[in-house]
Design a protein around this motif. Structure first.
Motif, short mmCIF file in Angstrom:
data_model
loop_
_atom_site.label_atom_id
_atom_site.label_comp_id
_atom_site.label_asym_id
_atom_site.label_seq_id
_atom_site.Cartn_x
_atom_site.Cartn_y
_atom_site.Cartn_z
N GLU A 148 -4.23 5.32 2.06
CA GLU A 148 -4.28 4.45 1.74
C GLU A 148 -6.12 3.77 2.25
O GLU A 148 -6.62 3.43 0.95
CB GLU A 148 -3.63 3.69 2.07
N ARG A 190 -0.86 5.98 7.43
CA ARG A 190 -1.44 5.15 6.20
C ARG A 190 -2.45 5.20 6.08
O ARG A 190 -4.12 4.77 5.32
CB ARG A 190 -1.16 3.79 6.46
N GLY A 199 0.95 -0.94 0.24
CA GLY A 199 -0.14 0.28 0.35
C GLY A 199 1.05 1.12 -0.25
O GLY A 199 2.26 1.12 -0.50
N LEU A 200 0.25 2.17 0.81
CA LEU A 200 0.89 3.57 0.42
C LEU A 200 1.05 4.06 1.77
O LEU A 200 0.06 3.97 3.16
CB LEU A 200 -0.33 4.72 -0.19
N VAL A 227 5.37 4.16 -2.56
CA VAL A 227 3.97 2.57 -2.78
C VAL A 227 4.75 1.71 -2.34
O VAL A 227 5.92 1.60 -3.31
CB VAL A 227 4.04 2.97 -4.16
#
Length: 696
Positions: free
Chosen positions: A647, A644, A407-408, A421
């Motif tokens: 995301e 996070r 994820g981000l 990323v």
């Protein structure tokens, strides 16, 4: 039974049991007004006289004045007012008084602010001068020698509240004597009481304020010593209490409690010896060295009180260290308690000439002379727990490889940010707009999780990737041919929604596409989404990374649900959309009392913990906190660290809205999360006011 370990005694202390008993006795049994002449008043007067007599003996007051007041700040005000009124009278009489009000560069802010306040109100217009200190925090006596002939007043400390550094009071007195200085001298003795031997009447000190709550007495009581013959002007006039020196009915409960502490000091049977305290500090320091690689102590132990440690850890902010210690229920502070809520470097460490990373990342750990073996042993175990949590979260070097994340990830949310990323399956990642301040963090994260960095790209040309490339070593292919934005020359491509062809890098199931925008191709934007065949439809673009001026150019290739991820985040928004919907409304704040009713009314509501992973790992008693939050309905919380949030926000916006109640340690981060979701149009976002600190 509490699991808290309190190591913030320089800010305030617990109340000594004997002091608490004395306060209760003063309120319940000897509650009279000490100014009354009847028997009830005389019983209260006895408390006052006994406490004062003990203080006079303990501090060596001699023929000087000693008055009780509300604490050190009042004592400082009274001292400065007394000195400056006298200086004005002397000047008006034609005497030379000097031109400088000299104060130590590491003084508590109450000192220069009081000097400036009364200097202005009294119309003296003297010059405030900050006396420098050396790298150990010790006053520069050579500088003082040069200033002393022009000094009207000198203000120093006996021991510093942030570093515990003990001042060379004998050296300062010698300089003032050698130069024939007539300056009035105030010494802040707040941190000295119970830790340094004091015989005030034998010194040149004119004024010495004290505060009870720094040494096991309640808040709201203190003392002021004034040398015999030193000028004095009451700050408070009225009823004539304290011999006319400080009017207002005395705080008898506080004075009785303070008297009990002073009595314990005088007896010598309650508090630890200096040798024991030095041993406790050494054990804490050893634990910090073992748990936190690279830890640097900002106070020289040979020149500081044995009860104070001040340290910084490379790559970690004071906020992160505060959070992990607080999760482990070890109470420490970021510098002075009066300023620790502010995200600013320590002015004390700045004055010592320490690097910014040390002054901005400093933690103060302090204990009192009542500390015991069990507390220190438990603190050392908790410190190791904090170190393990930070290693597991890749915030400090670790010998083992952590579980990779997908994820981000956003790094840094106070005005600037870098993005990563991540793709766990391929152990690879892309870094977008790395900032110099985040190089160490990104490097540690990549090495810890054994990622290979496919690209390091920027939204502006030549935007400082060299430091990160050098730090990553084998985790980045230095032979990769890239343009001035860091974009690989051999990247593939996708077709965007407007029909344009864009270069793209595949990362697992997603692609990162490069979009040229801005006049003269000065700006770049990057689109992250899941491609369909060889195209990247606007609806599939989940995130767009760019500077704000480029956002207008992205309308044709992104959707209304695409989250815009800024490369600079001065407004602390984390992410946004093209047209933000709303800000946090009053109904979005839930206190702990309202939470139970809210959860009962919304059975589908979800509790969202925005604390970081290292806080979970360090947490000592998670069940108690969650039980309080869930109001006994057994509801589990989900973990969404603030780093996070983008995301998860993207996923929440594409699903049916259910109430989300964010919480954290203090309520600050949860409020930011709720604000972010509401701006994105997710109106069912709430924050638990006060966080775990008030809910547990």
């Amino acid at each position: 039974m509490t699991t808290e370990i309190y190591l913030d005694s320089n800010a305030t202390s617990v109340v000594l049991p004997a002091a608490l008993a004395a306060a209760i006795d003063a309120m319940a049994q000897r509650y009279g007004n000490p100014s009354s002449t009847h028997a009830t008043g005389l019983k209260a007067r006895a408390i006052l006289d006994e406490a004062r007599a003990g203080a006079v003996r303990l501090l060596g007051v001699g023929a000087g004045r000693l008055m009780f007041n509300s604490g050190a700040t009042e004592g400082i005000q009274t001292s400065v007012l007394s000195a400056l009124v006298s200086l004005r009278e002397r000047r008006d009489a034609g005497a030379a008084i000097g031109t400088l009000l000299v104060y130590g560069a590491t003084e508590h802010k109450a000192v220069p602010e009081s000097l400036a306040h009364w200097n202005r109100l009294l119309g003296l217009n003297l010059t405030l001068y900050k006396l420098p200190v050396d790298q150990d925090g010790v006053h520069d006596l050579a500088a003082l020698r040069a200033l002393a002939p022009q000094a009207a007043m000198v203000c120093t400390m006996a021991a510093n509240n942030e570093t515990g550094v003990v001042s060379d009071l004998d050296g300062i007195a010698a300089v003032l004597a050698d130069t024939g200085s007539a300056a009035l001298w105030m010494v802040d003795c707040v941190q000295a009481l119970g830790k340094l031997q004091l015989d005030l009447a034998s010194t040149r000190i004119d004024y010495a304020p004290f505060s009870g709550h720094k040494l096991y007495a309640p808040k709201g009581v203190g003392m002021l010593y004034v040398r015999a013959g030193a000028p004095f002007t009451p700050l408070i006039m009225g009823g004539g209490q304290e011999g006319g020196q400080r009017s207002g009915t005395e705080n008898m409960a506080g004075i009785a409690a303070f008297g009990a502490v002073l009595s314990a000091l005088e007896r010598g049977d309650t508090f630890r010896t200096s040798g024991e305290l030095y041993g406790f500090r050494a054990r804490l320091a050893d634990s910090l060295r073992a748990a936190l690689p690279g830890v640097v102590f900002n106070n020289p132990f040979d020149k500081a009180l044995p009860t104070t440690l001040n340290f910084s850890v490379p790559g970690l902010s004071s906020r992160e260290l505060m959070d992990v210690f607080d999760a482990a229920e070890v109470r420490v502070s970021a510098g002075s308690a009066c300023s620790s809520a502010k995200a600013t470097p320590s002015y004390v460490l700045d004055a010592m000439g320490l690097p910014l990373w040390r002054s901005a990342g400093a933690i103060r750990m302090s204990f009192g002379p009542l500390a015991d073996e069990a507390t220190i042993a438990a603190a050392c175990a908790r410190i190791e727990r904090c170190g393990a949590a930070l290693r597991a979260s890749c915030l400090i070097p670790s010998a083992r490889t952590a579980v990779p994340h997908d994820g981000l990830l956003q790094l840094g949310v106070e005005g600037a940010c870098s993005w990563m990323v991540l793709d766990a399956a391929s152990r690879s990642c892309i870094v977008i707009d790395p900032l110099p301040d985040h190089v160490a963090r990104i490097e540690a994260y990549v090495r810890c999780q054994n990622y290979q960095v496919q690209a390091i790209v920027s939204t502006l040309p030549n935007a400082g990737r060299a430091m990160l490339i050098e730090a990553l070593g084998r985790h980045f292919n230095r032979q990769l041919e890239v343009d001035q934005y860091g974009w690989p020359q051999n990247a593939g491509g996708v077709t965007l929604d407007n029909g344009a062809r864009a270069a793209a890098i595949a990362l697992g199931a997603q692609v990162l596409a490069c979009v040229h925008c801005g006049a003269g191709d000065e700006l770049r934007a990057y689109l992250l989404g899941t491609p369909q065949s060889q195209s990247l439809p606007a609806a599939a673009v989940r995130f767009a990374f760019s500077a704000r001026p480029a956002w207008q150019a992205l309308h044709a290739v992104s959707s209304a649900q695409t989250l815009l991820c800024p490369t600079r985040d001065e407004l602390n928004q984390f992410c946004t959309i093209a047209e933000p919907v709303a800000t946090l409304a009053a109904d979005a704040q839930l206190n702990s009392n309202a939470l139970s009713e809210f959860l009962q009314a919304h059975p589908d509501a979800r509790l969202v913990d925005v604390r970081e992973a290292y806080e979970f790992a360090a947490t000592v008693a998670p069940l108690a906190a969650l039980t309080a939050l869930a109001a006994a309905d057994g509801r589990a919380a989900i973990s969404v660290p603030l780093s996070r949030l983008a995301e998860h926000a993207s996923a929440w916006l594409q699903a049916e809205q259910t109430p989300l109640v964010f919480f954290c340690r203090s309520g600050n981060r949860s409020m930011k999360a709720a604000q972010c979701l509401r701006r994105l149009g997710y109106q069912q976002a709430y924050s638990l006011s006060g966080g775990l600190a008030l809910a547990a």
